[in-house]
Structure formats: C-alpha cells, structure tokens
Design an enzyme around this catalytic site. Structure first.
Site, PDB file in Angstrom:
ATOM      1  N   GLU A  91       8.661   8.287   0.950  1.00 31.57           N
ATOM      2  CA  GLU A  91       7.812   8.414  -0.307  1.00 31.57           C
ATOM      3  C   GLU A  91       6.264   8.643   0.026  1.00 31.57           C
ATOM      4  OE1 GLU A  91      10.086   6.984  -4.275  1.00 31.57           O
ATOM      5  OE2 GLU A  91       9.358   5.267  -2.779  1.00 31.57           O
ATOM      6  N   CYS A 104      -1.462   7.953   0.665  1.00 26.96           N
ATOM      7  CA  CYS A 104      -0.647   6.775   1.091  1.00 26.96           C
ATOM      8  C   CYS A 104       0.557   7.489   1.944  1.00 26.96           C
ATOM      9  CB  CYS A 104      -0.381   5.932  -0.111  1.00 26.96           C
ATOM     10  SG  CYS A 104       0.553   4.514   0.411  1.00 26.96           S
ATOM     11  N   CYS A 111      11.842  -0.653   6.602  1.00 31.92           N
ATOM     12  CA  CYS A 111      11.019  -1.672   7.201  1.00 31.92           C
ATOM     13  C   CYS A 111      11.545  -2.763   7.825  1.00 31.92           C
ATOM     14  CB  CYS A 111       9.681  -1.918   6.348  1.00 31.92           C
ATOM     15  SG  CYS A 111       8.574  -2.990   7.257  1.00 31.92           S
ATOM     16  N   CYS A 115       9.565  -8.530   4.227  1.00 33.45           N
ATOM     17  CA  CYS A 115       8.704  -9.287   3.517  1.00 33.45           C
ATOM     18  C   CYS A 115       9.420  -9.609   2.220  1.00 33.45           C
ATOM     19  CB  CYS A 115       7.388  -8.625   3.256  1.00 33.45           C
ATOM     20  SG  CYS A 115       6.458  -8.476   4.752  1.00 33.45           S
ATOM     21  N   CYS A 118       8.667  -7.264  -1.126  1.00 29.99           N
ATOM     22  CA  CYS A 118       8.413  -5.959  -0.861  1.00 29.99           C
ATOM     23  C   CYS A 118       9.746  -5.308  -1.149  1.00 29.99           C
ATOM     24  CB  CYS A 118       7.745  -5.755   0.615  1.00 29.99           C
ATOM     25  SG  CYS A 118       7.910  -3.819   1.063  1.00 29.99           S
ATOM     26  N   GLY A 164       7.036   1.175   5.491  1.00 29.41           N
ATOM     27  CA  GLY A 164       7.090   0.873   6.881  1.00 29.41           C
ATOM     28  C   GLY A 164       6.094   0.003   7.533  1.00 29.41           C
ATOM     29  N   GLU A 165       5.974  -0.585   8.494  1.00 29.93           N
ATOM     30  CA  GLU A 165       4.876  -1.343   9.081  1.00 29.93           C
ATOM     31  C   GLU A 165       4.384  -0.158  10.426  1.00 29.93           C
ATOM     32  OE1 GLU A 165       3.137  -4.043   9.384  1.00 29.93           O
ATOM     33  OE2 GLU A 165       2.312  -3.090  11.025  1.00 29.93           O
ATOM     34  N   SER A 196      -2.633  -0.364   7.440  1.00 29.06           N
ATOM     35  CA  SER A 196      -2.420  -1.711   6.900  1.00 29.06           C
ATOM     36  C   SER A 196      -1.177  -2.314   7.700  1.00 29.06           C
ATOM     37  CB  SER A 196      -1.985  -1.736   5.485  1.00 29.06           C
ATOM     38  OG  SER A 196      -1.416  -2.869   4.812  1.00 29.06           O
ATOM     39  N   SER A 219      -2.362  -7.802   5.709  1.00 37.60           N
ATOM     40  CA  SER A 219      -1.640  -7.995   4.618  1.00 37.60           C
ATOM     41  C   SER A 219      -1.861  -9.471   4.770  1.00 37.60           C
ATOM     42  CB  SER A 219      -0.373  -7.524   4.381  1.00 37.60           C
ATOM     43  OG  SER A 219      -0.476  -6.262   4.218  1.00 37.60           O
ATOM     44  N   HIS A 221      -2.446 -12.447   2.263  1.00 36.37           N
ATOM     45  CA  HIS A 221      -1.275 -12.906   1.096  1.00 36.37           C
ATOM     46  C   HIS A 221      -1.396 -14.390   0.819  1.00 36.37           C
ATOM     47  CE1 HIS A 221      -0.551  -8.841   0.814  1.00 36.37           C
ATOM     48  NE2 HIS A 221       0.772  -8.829   1.456  1.00 36.37           N
ATOM     49  N   CYS A 338       1.726   0.818  -4.660  1.00 33.16           N
ATOM     50  CA  CYS A 338       2.082   0.223  -3.344  1.00 33.16           C
ATOM     51  C   CYS A 338       3.157  -0.836  -3.275  1.00 33.16           C
ATOM     52  CB  CYS A 338       0.794  -0.064  -2.391  1.00 33.16           C
ATOM     53  SG  CYS A 338      -0.064   1.118  -1.851  1.00 33.16           S
TER      54      CYS A 338
HETATM   55  N1  SAH Z   1       3.752  -2.542   6.270  1.00 30.53           N
HETATM   56  C1  SAH Z   1       2.329  -2.600   5.767  1.00 30.53           C
HETATM   57  C2  SAH Z   1       1.774  -1.341   5.253  1.00 30.53           C
HETATM   58  C3  SAH Z   1       2.640  -1.157   3.764  1.00 30.53           C
HETATM   59  S1  SAH Z   1       2.807  -2.051   2.694  1.00 30.53           S
HETATM   60  C4  SAH Z   1       1.760  -3.981   5.373  1.00 30.53           C
HETATM   61  O1  SAH Z   1       2.691  -4.450   5.062  1.00 30.53           O
HETATM   62  O2  SAH Z   1       0.731  -4.113   5.275  1.00 30.53           O
HETATM   63  C5  SAH Z   1       1.213  -1.996   1.881  1.00 30.53           C
HETATM   64  C6  SAH Z   1       0.748  -3.138   0.917  1.00 30.53           C
HETATM   65  O3  SAH Z   1       1.410  -3.269  -0.221  1.00 30.53           O
HETATM   66  C7  SAH Z   1       0.609  -4.454   1.914  1.00 30.53           C
HETATM   67  O4  SAH Z   1      -0.495  -5.089   1.447  1.00 30.53           O
HETATM   68  C8  SAH Z   1       1.851  -4.907   0.837  1.00 30.53           C
HETATM   69  O5  SAH Z   1       1.684  -6.440   1.077  1.00 30.53           O
HETATM   70  C9  SAH Z   1       1.666  -4.500  -0.421  1.00 30.53           C
HETATM   71  N2  SAH Z   1       2.853  -4.811  -1.304  1.00 30.53           N
HETATM   72  C10 SAH Z   1       3.995  -4.645  -0.798  1.00 30.53           C
HETATM   73  N3  SAH Z   1       5.105  -5.054  -1.945  1.00 30.53           N
HETATM   74  C11 SAH Z   1       4.165  -5.241  -2.891  1.00 30.53           C
HETATM   75  C12 SAH Z   1       4.427  -5.369  -4.207  1.00 30.53           C
HETATM   76  N4  SAH Z   1       5.605  -5.609  -4.708  1.00 30.53           N
HETATM   77  N5  SAH Z   1       3.467  -5.604  -5.129  1.00 30.53           N
HETATM   78  C13 SAH Z   1       2.222  -5.355  -4.733  1.00 30.53           C
HETATM   79  N6  SAH Z   1       1.927  -5.119  -3.453  1.00 30.53           N
HETATM   80  C14 SAH Z   1       2.810  -4.940  -2.709  1.00 30.53           C
HETATM   81 FE1  SF4 Z   2       7.348  -3.995   5.674  1.00 30.91          FE
HETATM   82 FE2  SF4 Z   2       4.873  -3.919   4.855  1.00 30.91          FE
HETATM   83 FE3  SF4 Z   2       6.786  -4.247   3.085  1.00 30.91          FE
HETATM   84 FE4  SF4 Z   2       6.320  -5.845   4.871  1.00 30.91          FE
HETATM   85  S1  SF4 Z   2       5.229  -5.622   3.056  1.00 30.91           S
HETATM   86  S2  SF4 Z   2       8.518  -5.140   4.352  1.00 30.91           S
HETATM   87  S3  SF4 Z   2       5.725  -5.262   6.559  1.00 30.91           S
HETATM   88  S4  SF4 Z   2       6.347  -2.451   4.242  1.00 30.91           S
END
Ligand code: SAH
Ligand code: SF4
Length: 344
Positions: A91, A104, A111, A115, A118, A164-165, A196, A219, A221, A338
């Site tokens: 996406e 984006c 990924c 996390c 996520c 993805g990361e 990111s 990220s 958190h 996101c």
């Molecule tokens: N993998 C990278 C980039 C993709 S995630 C990373 O983790 O930074 C992009 C952003 O969306 C990150 O800051 C992530 O922590 C956040 N994110 C992931 N799941 C989320 C959710 N359920 N609610 C809000 N933000 C979220």
């Molecule tokens: Fe991957 Fe970013 Fe989601 Fe963590 S928050 S699982 S690094 S996409």
C-alpha cells in the site's frame, strides 16, 4: 523477463547505452521523458534515434504497479493497494497538504521487525521491494492524480512510512532515493525525503556515507528500554542508547532536525513520567517530536488515548522547548493512517 527501466540510476543508464555503442545522451532524454514529464509510453518520443528506442523497448519493461484498490477519504487522502508483478501487494498513501501531496511509500512486503502495535508487523516479512517497485508506487500515484485530479499532480514530499523497515532494505531504498533525487528526472531534493526507522543500526551505520542529507525519523515510542522492548522487539538487539549514538553521528544541515515519532498508547506510555523522560532525553538534540495517537486496528489489545491526554503530554514537553506536533490522523475513514497498512 525484461528488466524494469525504473531500476536504473542515471549513471547505470548512461553506461548501458555506451556499452551498446549507443549515444549516452539519450539517458538524459529518457529520464526527462519518463521522470520529469512523466509520460507512460515511448511512442511519441521524437528526439531519440530509432535504433536507441528499439533497443530500449527490447531490453526494458515500463510496467508500473497496478492499483487494484483505491480508497479516497473525505479529507482527500488516497490509499492505493498495489499489485506487484509476482502478485504481492503493498500500500501507498497520498496525504494532502495545501493542494499538494506527500506520498507515504512502502519499502517491503510485510516487515520482519514485528512491532507489537503495528498492523504490518503482524504479517511478517515476505520480501524486499526493488527500487523500481518503490519508484513505481510514486509514478502510479502520480498518474492517478493526473487522471483523476488534474492540476493536482504535485507530489512534493516522500516519506518511507508505509509497510516495511526501509533500513532493512537499504540497497534498494538507497537506489530509489538516488533516482528520485536525480536532477535529470523527478529532481526531488534530499531534504524532501524522510526515512522512518525503528532503529535498525546496520542501516544507521551506512546513513552518513550513503544517503547523506535525507531526513531521518526515529520511531522512539518510549524513553525506557523496558517499554521499548515490548513495543519494538529489535530494541533488545539494538538498544535505544546505541541507536541515539549513531543518530547523533549523522551530520545535519542548517535548520535540519531529526524527527522523533512517539506513538501514544493509552495507559502504556502516556504518563507524566514518560513525557518528562522523553523531554530529558531529547532536550539537547536537534529534535522535532511527532506525537502519533495510536490507531486501533482489528485484533489489537492497545487503545488510543483521548485527545485531552495527548494534549497534556504535549504540554509537558513544551517545558523542554522541543517543537512538538500531534499528528492528526488523516484518511481515518479509509484505514489509511500510518501503521494501519496490512495487505494480507
Ligand atoms: N518501519 C518504519 C517505517 C514504517 S512505520 C518504522 O517503524 O519507523 C511508520 C510509522 O507508523 C512508525 O512511526 C510506526 O511506529 C507508526 N505506526 C505503526 N503502527 C501504528 C499504529 N497502529 N498507530 C499509529 N502509528 C503506527
Ligand atoms: Fe516494521 Fe515499522 Fe511496523 Fe515495526 S512499526 S513492524 S518496523 S513497519
């Protein structure tokens, strides 16, 4: 199978033409045609020799990811579900700001980082995207804008915040940045691209030499390892302190900041002591804080705090004079925010 034209950097393209005894200046014209003017087909190119064109058409495919589902939100956010050549899906999201857009982009199918908050992470990693698939998301979205919102086809910022990361797919993300920034093509400044990361140190180590000038978002958190371990499991291997050391070692331009993303989850990291520790941690850094209220998705145990709580958190940070923004959730009604990207 033909290789994708969108996989070639400008230098690669020049070299390929030379190796085949063709005029290398066609590289400029081709980049101009496909990236700057964003044409889809070669049939009306007139300023490139026939021989060169037929070579290019023979060797390359110009296929782009196919949008199999498009959702438009009230606020003009657009979420695309793209199908790739092997049937995998990713996406991308167009995020509007004053008649322009940020896009984006996804960097992987799924990924590996898993996390806990996520939606993408629950999928696991299926594979890396190629540079052409990363570029392809941008071009397909651009073509969609031209057809559906003519006059608005202006995508000025790129953020790697989709699936993805990105640093776990460093080579292809780097190549995509090289192509995006090429002055012969889309010519997007490094300062308009943000990557990111969850804090993947092998990629952070390469940053200053290989993708200098690109904006970094971490990220974060939680300022506490224990909580961060729970949220971002790779924190066990790459603990926050080390991650910050590497980030501090990346040179910043004048007026450039590192963005620290802070996902706020109800009763987990939204307490006063979290805000104070976060402020302490970042107060002497060139930092911006992006507070992201957690987006709930089916099956998650976490909750989004109410806005009042988020604003209290922001107020506590103001003491530390760190510019802080609350990321208003765009495209909520199409699940485009996101971290809500899941294509299983
Ligand atoms: N993998 C990278 C980039 C993709 S995630 C990373 O983790 O930074 C992009 C952003 O969306 C990150 O800051 C992530 O922590 C956040 N994110 C992931 N799941 C989320 C959710 N359920 N609610 C809000 N933000 C979220
Ligand atoms: Fe991957 Fe970013 Fe989601 Fe963590 S928050 S699982 S690094 S996409």
């Amino acid at each position: 199978m033909k290789q994708s034209f969108f996989q070639l950097t400008f230098n690669d393209l020049q070299q390929l033409l030379e190796q085949n005894s063709l005029n290398a200046s066609a590289a400029n014209l081709l980049y101009n045609w496909y990236y700057k003017r964003k044409n889809k087909y070669s049939n009306s190119i007139t300023d490139i020799a026939k021989g060169t064109l037929s070579f290019i058409d023979e060797v390359f495919s110009f296929d782009l990811p196919e949008a199999v589902k498009i959702q438009q939100a009230e606020d003009k956010t657009v979420k695309f579900l793209f199908k790739l050549s092997d049937g995998s899906k990713v996406e991308s999201v167009l995020i509007p700001f004053n008649k322009k857009y940020s896009i984006c982009l996804s960097s992987q199918v799924g990924c590996a980082m898993k996390c806990s908050f996520c939606f993408t992470g629950t999928q696991g990693l299926k594979r890396n995207l190629s540079a052409s698939e990363i570029i392809g998301q941008f071009l397909s979205a651009w073509h969609w804008l031209r057809e559906n919102r003519p006059g608005e086809e202006r995508i000025l910022n790129i953020v790697f915040m989709g699936q993805g990361e990105p640093l776990h797919n460093f080579d292809e993300v780097k190549k995509a940045c090289e192509i995006f920034t090429s002055q012969y093509g889309t010519s997007i400044g490094h300062q308009k691209i943000t990557i990111s990361t969850s804090g993947y140190i092998p990629g952070l180590k390469r940053w200053k030499d290989e993708i200098p000038g690109v904006n970094l978002a971490l990220s974060l958190h939680s300022p506490f390892d224990e909580t961060r371990n729970e949220l971002i499991p790779i924190n066990r291997k790459y603990p926050l302190e080390e991650v910050l050391d590497y980030i501090d070692g990346i040179p910043l331009r004048n007026k450039q900041f590192v963005t620290y993303e802070y996902l706020i989850i109800k009763d987990l990291n939204d307490r006063q002591e979290d805000a104070l520790a976060l402020g302490q941690l970042l107060k002497d850094r060139r930092a911006l804080i992006n507070l992201i209220p957690f987006n709930e998705f089916p099956g998650t145990q976490y909750k989004r705090p109410d806005l009042e709580r988020v604003n209290q958190f922001k107020l506590l940070l103001e003491e530390y004079k760190i510019p802080t923004m609350v990321r208003t959730t765009k495209g909520d009604d199409v699940l485009a925010a996101c971290g809500q990207l899941n294509t299983k």
